[in-house]
Design a protein around this motif. Sequence first.
Motif, mmCIF file in Angstrom:
data_model
loop_
_atom_site.group_PDB
_atom_site.id
_atom_site.type_symbol
_atom_site.label_atom_id
_atom_site.label_comp_id
_atom_site.label_asym_id
_atom_site.label_seq_id
_atom_site.Cartn_x
_atom_site.Cartn_y
_atom_site.Cartn_z
ATOM 1 N N ALA A 21 45.982 9.170 7.356
ATOM 2 C CA ALA A 21 46.596 9.880 7.836
ATOM 3 C C ALA A 21 46.058 11.156 8.356
ATOM 4 C CB ALA A 21 46.841 11.034 5.458
ATOM 5 N N ALA A 22 47.004 11.446 9.603
ATOM 6 C CA ALA A 22 46.296 12.287 10.307
ATOM 7 C C ALA A 22 46.930 13.437 10.539
ATOM 8 C CB ALA A 22 47.094 11.496 12.119
ATOM 9 N N ARG A 23 46.457 14.956 10.595
ATOM 10 C CA ARG A 23 46.673 16.513 10.683
ATOM 11 C C ARG A 23 46.462 16.803 11.650
ATOM 12 N NH1 ARG A 23 49.240 18.956 6.274
ATOM 13 N NH2 ARG A 23 48.488 17.775 4.716
ATOM 14 N N GLY A 24 47.046 17.473 12.502
ATOM 15 C CA GLY A 24 46.912 18.514 13.163
ATOM 16 C C GLY A 24 47.401 17.457 14.624
ATOM 17 N N SER A 25 46.318 17.855 15.652
ATOM 18 C CA SER A 25 46.737 17.543 17.097
ATOM 19 C C SER A 25 45.732 16.834 16.815
ATOM 20 C CB SER A 25 46.636 19.360 18.138
ATOM 21 O OG SER A 25 47.228 19.413 17.792
ATOM 22 N N ILE A 26 46.107 15.627 18.753
ATOM 23 C CA ILE A 26 45.779 14.658 18.272
ATOM 24 C C ILE A 26 45.740 14.699 19.936
ATOM 25 C CG2 ILE A 26 45.354 11.723 19.006
ATOM 26 C CD1 ILE A 26 47.432 11.577 16.900
ATOM 27 N N ASP A 27 44.349 15.466 20.470
ATOM 28 C CA ASP A 27 44.042 15.575 21.517
ATOM 29 C C ASP A 27 42.958 15.315 22.595
ATOM 30 O OD1 ASP A 27 42.692 17.278 21.564
ATOM 31 O OD2 ASP A 27 43.931 18.815 20.971
ATOM 32 N N LEU A 28 42.825 16.011 23.688
ATOM 33 C CA LEU A 28 41.616 15.073 24.707
ATOM 34 C C LEU A 28 39.832 15.362 23.082
ATOM 35 C CD1 LEU A 28 40.316 13.814 27.484
ATOM 36 C CD2 LEU A 28 40.231 16.162 28.031
ATOM 37 N N HIS A 29 39.721 16.227 22.824
ATOM 38 C CA HIS A 29 39.457 16.919 21.928
ATOM 39 C C HIS A 29 38.973 15.805 20.709
ATOM 40 C CE1 HIS A 29 38.404 20.491 24.740
ATOM 41 N NE2 HIS A 29 39.867 19.996 24.909
ATOM 42 N N SER A 30 40.150 15.892 19.955
ATOM 43 C CA SER A 30 39.790 14.941 18.991
ATOM 44 C C SER A 30 40.340 13.656 18.745
ATOM 45 C CB SER A 30 40.944 15.697 17.717
ATOM 46 O OG SER A 30 41.983 15.369 18.723
ATOM 47 N N SER A 31 41.044 12.755 20.267
ATOM 48 C CA SER A 31 41.414 11.649 20.021
ATOM 49 C C SER A 31 40.208 10.220 19.900
ATOM 50 C CB SER A 31 42.128 11.289 21.606
ATOM 51 O OG SER A 31 40.976 11.457 22.821
ATOM 52 N N ASP A 32 39.318 11.191 20.073
ATOM 53 C CA ASP A 32 37.752 10.120 19.942
ATOM 54 C C ASP A 32 37.944 9.708 18.227
ATOM 55 O OD1 ASP A 32 37.161 9.673 22.574
ATOM 56 O OD2 ASP A 32 35.245 10.809 22.768
ATOM 57 N N ASP A 33 37.703 10.053 17.954
ATOM 58 C CA ASP A 33 37.815 10.911 16.099
ATOM 59 C C ASP A 33 38.306 9.142 15.900
ATOM 60 O OD1 ASP A 33 35.825 12.340 15.989
ATOM 61 O OD2 ASP A 33 37.502 14.006 16.164
ATOM 62 N N LEU A 34 39.460 9.479 16.535
ATOM 63 C CA LEU A 34 41.096 8.620 15.956
ATOM 64 C C LEU A 34 40.447 7.045 16.225
ATOM 65 C CD1 LEU A 34 43.868 7.654 14.303
ATOM 66 C CD2 LEU A 34 44.838 8.423 16.796
ATOM 67 N N ARG A 35 40.467 7.035 17.936
ATOM 68 C CA ARG A 35 40.284 6.150 18.229
ATOM 69 C C ARG A 35 38.745 4.847 17.394
ATOM 70 N NH1 ARG A 35 35.451 4.969 20.894
ATOM 71 N NH2 ARG A 35 34.612 7.013 21.213
ATOM 72 N N GLU A 36 37.521 5.523 17.115
ATOM 73 C CA GLU A 36 36.433 5.565 16.302
ATOM 74 C C GLU A 36 37.251 5.227 14.899
ATOM 75 O OE1 GLU A 36 33.242 8.602 16.708
ATOM 76 O OE2 GLU A 36 33.151 8.857 18.000
ATOM 77 N N ARG A 37 37.651 5.403 13.991
ATOM 78 C CA ARG A 37 38.427 5.230 12.846
ATOM 79 C C ARG A 37 39.336 3.674 12.598
ATOM 80 N NH1 ARG A 37 39.098 8.491 8.242
ATOM 81 N NH2 ARG A 37 37.680 10.038 8.846
ATOM 82 N N LEU A 38 39.809 4.236 14.077
ATOM 83 C CA LEU A 38 40.816 2.735 14.557
ATOM 84 C C LEU A 38 39.756 1.377 14.573
ATOM 85 C CD1 LEU A 38 44.101 4.385 16.202
ATOM 86 C CD2 LEU A 38 43.768 3.760 13.916
ATOM 87 N N THR A 39 39.088 1.782 15.577
ATOM 88 C CA THR A 39 38.104 0.795 15.551
ATOM 89 C C THR A 39 37.298 0.416 14.658
ATOM 90 O OG1 THR A 39 38.023 1.885 18.392
ATOM 91 C CG2 THR A 39 36.540 0.441 17.346
#
Length: 112
Positions: free
Chosen positions: A17-35
Amino acid sequence: MGLALHTTRQDGRAVIAARGSIDLHSSDDLRERLTSLVDGGEERIVVDLTAVDFCDSSGLNVLVRAYKHARAHDAKLTVTGAYGRVENVLRTTGLDRFLIEGPAAGDTTAEV
């Protein structure tokens, strides 16, 4: 505002569950979690975007790369809960056909 990620497991799936904005500054966190989920052996991963109000091209890039990474590991990654601007950008780019799994997919067999 940034991005908050919360991972749970339900019905044999890992749900992020993601909350907020997925942008240049936060996309690495999502990438790391998915990977890490794919590399950890998860076979079904769902990214819940219900509480995401913005997703730029870097966020889309993360979703596409994660989708391909999952497929390469015989896993399935889907997106749910996209609405408003986020849904619009997924549909405009055509990514909805790959990432969003909805009830409409089963309607194609209605030819009788």
